[in-house]
Scaffold this motif. Structure first.
Motif, PDB file in Angstrom:
ATOM      1  N   ASP A  35       0.804  -1.217   0.000  1.00 41.69           N
ATOM      2  CA  ASP A  35       0.000   0.000   0.000  1.00 41.69           C
ATOM      3  C   ASP A  35       0.845   1.279   0.000  1.00 41.69           C
ATOM      4  O   ASP A  35       0.294   2.377   0.099  1.00 41.69           O
ATOM      5  CB  ASP A  35      -0.906   0.034   1.241  1.00 41.69           C
ATOM      6  CG  ASP A  35      -1.910  -1.101   1.225  1.00 41.69           C
ATOM      7  OD1 ASP A  35      -2.347  -1.476   0.117  1.00 41.69           O
ATOM      8  OD2 ASP A  35      -2.239  -1.586   2.312  1.00 41.69           O
ATOM      9  N   GLU A  36       2.180   1.153  -0.094  1.00 41.47           N
ATOM     10  CA  GLU A  36       3.025   2.339   0.054  1.00 41.47           C
ATOM     11  C   GLU A  36       2.768   3.369  -1.043  1.00 41.47           C
ATOM     12  O   GLU A  36       2.821   4.589  -0.787  1.00 41.47           O
ATOM     13  CB  GLU A  36       4.504   1.961   0.087  1.00 41.47           C
ATOM     14  CG  GLU A  36       5.045   1.337  -1.183  1.00 41.47           C
ATOM     15  CD  GLU A  36       6.507   0.929  -1.031  1.00 41.47           C
ATOM     16  OE1 GLU A  36       7.171   0.803  -2.058  1.00 41.47           O
ATOM     17  OE2 GLU A  36       6.967   0.752   0.113  1.00 41.47           O
ATOM     18  N   HIS A  37       2.460   2.918  -2.255  1.00 37.98           N
ATOM     19  CA  HIS A  37       2.191   3.871  -3.330  1.00 37.98           C
ATOM     20  C   HIS A  37       0.900   4.650  -3.072  1.00 37.98           C
ATOM     21  O   HIS A  37       0.798   5.828  -3.408  1.00 37.98           O
ATOM     22  CB  HIS A  37       2.119   3.150  -4.684  1.00 37.98           C
ATOM     23  CG  HIS A  37       3.420   2.545  -5.099  1.00 37.98           C
ATOM     24  ND1 HIS A  37       4.522   3.309  -5.427  1.00 37.98           N
ATOM     25  CD2 HIS A  37       3.816   1.256  -5.217  1.00 37.98           C
ATOM     26  CE1 HIS A  37       5.525   2.514  -5.746  1.00 37.98           C
ATOM     27  NE2 HIS A  37       5.125   1.266  -5.608  1.00 37.98           N
ATOM     28  N   GLN A  38      -0.041   3.991  -2.444  1.00 42.94           N
ATOM     29  CA  GLN A  38      -1.291   4.665  -2.092  1.00 42.94           C
ATOM     30  C   GLN A  38      -1.029   5.721  -1.029  1.00 42.94           C
ATOM     31  O   GLN A  38      -1.624   6.810  -1.055  1.00 42.94           O
ATOM     32  CB  GLN A  38      -2.317   3.632  -1.592  1.00 42.94           C
ATOM     33  CG  GLN A  38      -3.674   4.215  -1.230  1.00 42.94           C
ATOM     34  CD  GLN A  38      -4.409   4.800  -2.424  1.00 42.94           C
ATOM     35  OE1 GLN A  38      -4.089   4.482  -3.562  1.00 42.94           O
ATOM     36  NE2 GLN A  38      -5.377   5.665  -2.149  1.00 42.94           N
ATOM     37  N   VAL A  39      -0.135   5.428  -0.079  1.00 48.55           N
ATOM     38  CA  VAL A  39       0.216   6.394   0.966  1.00 48.55           C
ATOM     39  C   VAL A  39       0.859   7.631   0.347  1.00 48.55           C
ATOM     40  O   VAL A  39       0.553   8.774   0.711  1.00 48.55           O
ATOM     41  CB  VAL A  39       1.175   5.753   1.994  1.00 48.55           C
ATOM     42  CG1 VAL A  39       1.650   6.803   3.004  1.00 48.55           C
ATOM     43  CG2 VAL A  39       0.484   4.605   2.717  1.00 48.55           C
ATOM     44  N   ILE A  40       1.760   7.398  -0.606  1.00 51.09           N
ATOM     45  CA  ILE A  40       2.408   8.515  -1.282  1.00 51.09           C
ATOM     46  C   ILE A  40       1.371   9.345  -2.038  1.00 51.09           C
ATOM     47  O   ILE A  40       1.389  10.584  -2.000  1.00 51.09           O
ATOM     48  CB  ILE A  40       3.487   8.000  -2.257  1.00 51.09           C
ATOM     49  CG1 ILE A  40       4.573   7.270  -1.479  1.00 51.09           C
ATOM     50  CG2 ILE A  40       4.080   9.144  -3.057  1.00 51.09           C
ATOM     51  CD1 ILE A  40       5.584   6.574  -2.355  1.00 51.09           C
TER      52      ILE A  40
END
Length: 322
Positions: A288-293
């Motif tokens: 989910d890191e891309h969603q956080v960014i």
């Protein structure tokens, strides 16, 4: 072929040209010569006193002082020189005062290492009674700021590697520009500074750490800049909430490392420049890191929606592996 006569003629011509140049400069009025000397390092301005009787009496009238001690072995000579210059100064209003002890390392200043002779002389050079009105003070020295805090006539102040005691009352009532370089402050220290600078228009932090809440309610402050967060500062929550409803120009640049800059209220921004670099460890959220960014960038854009000039530039993420 003997070239010595030609060399002598060449040397003579050079000497005549130097005399001619000096004569041309000497024809300038005293006020203009003093203005020129005020732009030079004070040591160079003082050296001109050997040129002639007229020049001997010009340097004491300069209104800007630039003192720099780069060699610890020359410290005593430097102190004697500054003493002599200030004792013989006839200027009624000092515009700039730049004092730099570069032989004191950042480490020495952070641990509070200062010898007595330096501590004494700083107190003497910056008197509490403000005999001379100092409009601008560039003061990269630590600890000796008790007298500076009460200099109400300051317009511009640059502080480098200084320890600001939050218990000391700041009275920079006329200060318009404040630059803090390589400095650690907590939230109370920030409040103390802002309360003592009611006329402040420009505030810059260059290499900073410590505080977690930047709230500026003054409508006078228009420019705010953060550059380089000092990553060695230990904290469980590396976040900075920025609440500046009247600031019009905001810049966050270079390395923020793990510091999370949150734009809480920046509703009056006209221009924003966000070119800082962040550690990827912020976003180590698995798949989910891309969603956080994405959410982070969307939040920035939402908070900056009223700005007419927006620069994201080289804003990037750095993955750190430990």
């Amino acid at each position: 072929m003997d070239l010595r006569p030609y060399k002598r003629v060449e040397e003579t011509n050079k000497k005549m040209k130097r005399v001619e140049d000096q004569s041309r400069i000497s024809k300038l009025p005293d006020s203009l010569l003093i203005l020129i000397l005020s732009l030079l390092p004070t040591k160079d301005a003082f050296t001109t006193s050997v040129l002639s009787k007229r020049w001997e009496h010009l340097w004491p009238s300069i209104d800007s002082f630039f003192f720099s001690c780069k060699d610890k072995s020359q410290r005593k000579n430097f102190i004697s020189f500054v003493d002599y210059v200030l004792d013989h100064s006839t200027c009624s209003k000092i515009k700039n005062f730049h004092l730099n002890f570069t032989h004191l390392s950042k480490y020495e200043q952070r641990v509070g290492f200062v010898d007595d002779i330096v501590d004494f002389t700083i107190s003497r050079w910056v008197p509490t009674n403000e005999v001379k009105n100092k409009n601008k003070l560039l003061f990269p020295i630590s600890r000796w700021l008790g007298t500076v805090m009460r200099m109400t006539s300051l317009i511009t102040l640059d502080l480098t590697c200084c320890i600001l005691d939050k218990e000391v009352v700041i009275e920079w009532k006329s200060l318009k520009t404040l630059r803090l370089n390589d400095i650690t402050l907590d939230d109370d220290g920030i409040v103390n500074i802002l309360s003592g600078c009611p006329a402040l228009e420009i505030l810059e932090f260059l290499e900073f750490s410590g505080f977690r809440h930047m709230e500026i309610s003054s409508s006078n402050l228009k420019r705010l800049k953060f550059e380089n967060h000092l990553s060695y500062y230990n904290s469980d929550d590396l976040s900075l909430d920025i609440f500046t409803p009247h600031v019009q120009h905001l810049e966050i640049s270079r390395y923020m490392y793990d510091l999370k800059c949150r734009l809480v209220n920046v509703s009056s921004l006209v221009s924003a420049k966000l070119t800082f670099q962040m550690n990827w460890t912020w976003f180590d959220q698995g798949p989910d890191e891309h969603q956080v960014i994405k959410i982070l960038i969307e939040d920035y854009l939402q908070k900056l929606r009223n700005a007419t000039e927006l620069t994201f530039g080289t804003c990037s993420l750095i993955r750190c592996c430990f």
